[in-house]
Design an enzyme around this catalytic site. Structure first.
Site, PDB file in Angstrom:
ATOM      1  N   ILE A  30       0.849  -1.200   0.000  1.00  0.00           N
ATOM      2  CA  ILE A  30       0.000   0.000   0.000  1.00  0.00           C
ATOM      3  C   ILE A  30       0.879   1.243   0.000  1.00  0.00           C
ATOM      4  CG2 ILE A  30      -0.195   0.307   2.514  1.00  0.00           C
ATOM      5  CD1 ILE A  30      -3.247   0.771   2.061  1.00  0.00           C
ATOM      6  N   CYS A  31       0.327   2.339  -0.526  1.00  0.00           N
ATOM      7  CA  CYS A  31       0.960   3.658  -0.436  1.00  0.00           C
ATOM      8  C   CYS A  31      -0.171   4.654  -0.193  1.00  0.00           C
ATOM      9  CB  CYS A  31       1.769   3.978  -1.692  1.00  0.00           C
ATOM     10  SG  CYS A  31       0.780   4.173  -3.186  1.00  0.00           S
ATOM     11  N   GLN A  32      -0.019   5.887  -0.639  1.00  0.00           N
ATOM     12  CA  GLN A  32      -1.084   6.863  -0.430  1.00  0.00           C
ATOM     13  C   GLN A  32      -2.205   6.722  -1.465  1.00  0.00           C
ATOM     14  OE1 GLN A  32      -1.466   8.786   2.232  1.00  0.00           O
ATOM     15  NE2 GLN A  32      -3.431   9.456   1.434  1.00  0.00           N
ATOM     16  N   GLY A  89      -1.850   4.379  -4.517  1.00  0.00           N
ATOM     17  CA  GLY A  89      -1.769   3.150  -5.296  1.00  0.00           C
ATOM     18  C   GLY A  89      -0.715   3.178  -6.383  1.00  0.00           C
ATOM     19  N   MET A 140      -3.973   4.383   0.915  1.00  0.00           N
ATOM     20  CA  MET A 140      -4.480   4.914   2.184  1.00  0.00           C
ATOM     21  C   MET A 140      -5.513   6.001   1.972  1.00  0.00           C
ATOM     22  SD  MET A 140      -3.311   3.189   4.707  1.00  0.00           S
ATOM     23  CE  MET A 140      -3.871   4.254   6.024  1.00  0.00           C
TER      24      MET A 140
END
Length: 119
Positions: free
Chosen positions: A86-88, A90, A115
């Site tokens: 995961i990141c902020q 995608g 996120m």
């Protein structure tokens, strides 16, 4: 057009396709599908955002390995277990998932929306 121009066009198309199309073998999953996996102790959860982003807002099951550190820290992960990245938004996690696939990880999942989509 001469052959040089065609080669440049072909190289640009290949670059764009490799950069933006999903990597073969990486599965995009929703936030809800990710939440369903959180209870599974056999799944590794990786957050590839910066330490500052991670500290400001993260899920406790996710280990923070920033994208820039991932190529040299991937050996800390088990290649035989599923990995959810995961990141902020995608985008970075999609790159991270691609890195992991190229290093031999079999089951790699990218959280669509990251996120930012978590509720």
């Amino acid at each position: 057009m001469d052959i040089i121009q065609w080669l440049i066009i072909i190289l640009l198309v290949v670059f764009v396709m490799r950069r933006f199309l999903p990597t073969k073998g990486v599965t995009n999953i929703s936030v809800q599908e990710t939440k369903d996996k959180l209870k599974d102790k056999q799944v590794q959860f990786i957050d590839v955002r910066t330490p500052g982003e991670y500290k400001a807002n993260h899920q406790p099951q996710f280990k923070n390995i920033p994208l820039g550190d991932l190529p040299r820290k991937a050996d800390q992960l088990d290649k035989n277990k599923e990995v959810v990245v995961i990141c902020q938004s995608g985008m970075r996690s999609a790159r991270a998932a691609s890195i992991l696939k190229k290093q031999g990880f079999e089951k790699v999942y990218n959280v669509t929306g990251g996120m930012g989509a978590w509720r």
